[in-house]
Design a protein around this motif. Structure first.
Motif, PDB file in Angstrom:
ATOM      1  N   LEU A  11      54.043  38.469  55.192  1.00  0.00           N
ATOM      2  CA  LEU A  11      52.679  37.949  55.214  1.00  0.00           C
ATOM      3  C   LEU A  11      51.695  39.083  55.474  1.00  0.00           C
ATOM      4  N   ASP A  12      50.517  38.994  54.856  1.00  0.00           N
ATOM      5  CA  ASP A  12      49.498  39.989  55.186  1.00  0.00           C
ATOM      6  C   ASP A  12      48.810  39.567  56.491  1.00  0.00           C
ATOM      7  N   GLU A  13      48.019  40.459  57.045  1.00  0.00           N
ATOM      8  CA  GLU A  13      47.432  40.201  58.361  1.00  0.00           C
ATOM      9  C   GLU A  13      46.526  38.976  58.370  1.00  0.00           C
ATOM     10  N   SER A  14      45.787  38.747  57.308  1.00  0.00           N
ATOM     11  CA  SER A  14      44.902  37.564  57.288  1.00  0.00           C
ATOM     12  C   SER A  14      45.718  36.269  57.300  1.00  0.00           C
ATOM     13  N   GLU A  15      46.852  36.237  56.608  1.00  0.00           N
ATOM     14  CA  GLU A  15      47.723  35.060  56.651  1.00  0.00           C
ATOM     15  C   GLU A  15      48.283  34.857  58.058  1.00  0.00           C
ATOM     16  N   CYS A  16      48.602  35.950  58.735  1.00  0.00           N
ATOM     17  CA  CYS A  16      49.099  35.863  60.113  1.00  0.00           C
ATOM     18  C   CYS A  16      48.049  35.242  61.035  1.00  0.00           C
ATOM     19  N   TRP A  17      46.789  35.656  60.873  1.00  0.00           N
ATOM     20  CA  TRP A  17      45.735  35.101  61.731  1.00  0.00           C
ATOM     21  C   TRP A  17      45.501  33.624  61.436  1.00  0.00           C
ATOM     22  N   VAL A  18      45.637  33.213  60.199  1.00  0.00           N
ATOM     23  CA  VAL A  18      45.524  31.776  59.886  1.00  0.00           C
ATOM     24  C   VAL A  18      46.587  31.011  60.655  1.00  0.00           C
ATOM     25  N   LEU A  19      47.813  31.511  60.652  1.00  0.00           N
ATOM     26  CA  LEU A  19      48.894  30.852  61.394  1.00  0.00           C
ATOM     27  C   LEU A  19      48.640  30.893  62.895  1.00  0.00           C
ATOM     28  N   LEU A  20      48.197  32.025  63.419  1.00  0.00           N
ATOM     29  CA  LEU A  20      47.910  32.118  64.843  1.00  0.00           C
ATOM     30  C   LEU A  20      46.820  31.140  65.257  1.00  0.00           C
ATOM     31  N   ARG A  21      45.790  30.992  64.430  1.00  0.00           N
ATOM     32  CA  ARG A  21      44.703  30.063  64.763  1.00  0.00           C
ATOM     33  C   ARG A  21      45.129  28.608  64.661  1.00  0.00           C
ATOM     34  N   SER A  22      46.192  28.331  63.907  1.00  0.00           N
ATOM     35  CA  SER A  22      46.615  26.934  63.721  1.00  0.00           C
ATOM     36  C   SER A  22      47.618  26.467  64.775  1.00  0.00           C
ATOM     37  N   TYR A  44      44.664  30.974  72.663  1.00  0.00           N
ATOM     38  CA  TYR A  44      43.649  30.774  71.642  1.00  0.00           C
ATOM     39  C   TYR A  44      43.520  32.080  70.865  1.00  0.00           C
ATOM     40  N   ALA A  45      43.599  31.991  69.550  1.00  0.00           N
ATOM     41  CA  ALA A  45      43.423  33.153  68.675  1.00  0.00           C
ATOM     42  C   ALA A  45      42.040  33.071  68.044  1.00  0.00           C
ATOM     43  N   ASP A  46      41.227  34.088  68.264  1.00  0.00           N
ATOM     44  CA  ASP A  46      39.862  34.065  67.730  1.00  0.00           C
ATOM     45  C   ASP A  46      39.736  34.785  66.391  1.00  0.00           C
ATOM     46  N   GLY A  47      40.835  35.293  65.876  1.00  0.00           N
ATOM     47  CA  GLY A  47      40.800  35.998  64.600  1.00  0.00           C
ATOM     48  C   GLY A  47      40.969  37.497  64.744  1.00  0.00           C
ATOM     49  N   ASP A  74      56.210  30.854  66.171  1.00  0.00           N
ATOM     50  CA  ASP A  74      57.005  30.505  64.997  1.00  0.00           C
ATOM     51  C   ASP A  74      56.883  29.014  64.750  1.00  0.00           C
ATOM     52  N   ASP A  75      57.293  28.618  63.585  1.00  0.00           N
ATOM     53  CA  ASP A  75      57.238  27.222  63.194  1.00  0.00           C
ATOM     54  C   ASP A  75      58.216  27.028  62.038  1.00  0.00           C
ATOM     55  N   PHE A  76      58.634  25.795  61.817  1.00  0.00           N
ATOM     56  CA  PHE A  76      59.538  25.551  60.699  1.00  0.00           C
ATOM     57  C   PHE A  76      59.435  24.107  60.233  1.00  0.00           C
ATOM     58  N   THR A  77      59.797  23.921  58.978  1.00  0.00           N
ATOM     59  CA  THR A  77      59.978  22.607  58.377  1.00  0.00           C
ATOM     60  C   THR A  77      61.367  22.620  57.745  1.00  0.00           C
ATOM     61  N   ASP A  78      61.721  21.553  57.059  1.00  0.00           N
ATOM     62  CA  ASP A  78      63.006  21.544  56.357  1.00  0.00           C
ATOM     63  C   ASP A  78      63.042  22.571  55.230  1.00  0.00           C
ATOM     64  N   GLU A  79      61.871  22.939  54.705  1.00  0.00           N
ATOM     65  CA  GLU A  79      61.808  23.835  53.548  1.00  0.00           C
ATOM     66  C   GLU A  79      61.575  25.302  53.897  1.00  0.00           C
ATOM     67  N   GLU A  80      60.851  25.569  54.999  1.00  0.00           N
ATOM     68  CA  GLU A  80      60.509  26.956  55.298  1.00  0.00           C
ATOM     69  C   GLU A  80      60.365  27.177  56.795  1.00  0.00           C
ATOM     70  N   ALA A  81      60.314  28.454  57.176  1.00  0.00           N
ATOM     71  CA  ALA A  81      60.056  28.865  58.550  1.00  0.00           C
ATOM     72  C   ALA A  81      59.089  30.033  58.516  1.00  0.00           C
ATOM     73  N   VAL A  82      58.283  30.174  59.563  1.00  0.00           N
ATOM     74  CA  VAL A  82      57.361  31.300  59.665  1.00  0.00           C
ATOM     75  C   VAL A  82      57.477  31.919  61.049  1.00  0.00           C
ATOM     76  N   SER A  83      57.177  33.199  61.125  1.00  0.00           N
ATOM     77  CA  SER A  83      57.162  33.921  62.387  1.00  0.00           C
ATOM     78  C   SER A  83      56.034  34.940  62.323  1.00  0.00           C
ATOM     79  N   VAL A  84      55.237  35.008  63.400  1.00  0.00           N
ATOM     80  CA  VAL A  84      54.176  36.008  63.510  1.00  0.00           C
ATOM     81  C   VAL A  84      54.369  36.723  64.836  1.00  0.00           C
TER      82      VAL A  84
END
Length: 140
Positions: A11-22, A44-47, A74-84
């Protein structure tokens, strides 16, 4: 799918911040005197930084002794997982203006305890991965 390129996406850094903010729950890794500890905490992630609240104790002592930390969600569903992973420097907010600014952030604790100490992580690196989940391939 058997190639690592097919199942792991950087993931690029902007995608990482989207995940952190969510998200609002992560893990802080801190160390002192050669001992590494990991603490779950609300944040809380401010960006551009990570803000957390805490009470005096082990993690605050460790961050005071050695301000280099790592933070992970990190987070996961049945289809994918993410880690920042965020690596950076932790700073205890101690000026009135910094505390007043932090008080305005939408930082909510999951625990019914009072936390008066704010800590901000200023990143030196932000990295992330997205993984496609599936069964392990057959061995040759």
């Amino acid at each position: 799918m058997s190639d690592a390129e097919d199942v792991m996406i950087v993931l690029d850094e902007s995608e990482c911040w989207v995940l952190l903010r969510s998200h609002s729950l992560g893990r802080l890794a801190a160390s002192a005197a050669g001992v590494i500890d990991i603490f779950p905490l609300n944040y809380y992630a401010d960006g551009s930084t990570i803000l957390m609240r805490t009470t005096p104790g082990t993690k605050l002592v460790e961050m005071t002794i050695h301000s280099d930390v790592a933070f992970e969600i990190d987070d996961f569903t049945d289809e994918e997982a993410v880690s920042v992973v965020v690596k950076g420097t932790a700073e205890w907010l101690d000026t009135r203006s910094a505390i007043e600014e932090a008080d305005r952030a939408p930082l909510v604790s999951w625990l019914p305890t009072l936390k008066y100490v704010y800590v901000r992580i200023t990143p030196t690196s932000v990295t992330g991965r997205r993984f496609v989940r599936g069964p392990e391939p057959e061995r040759d």
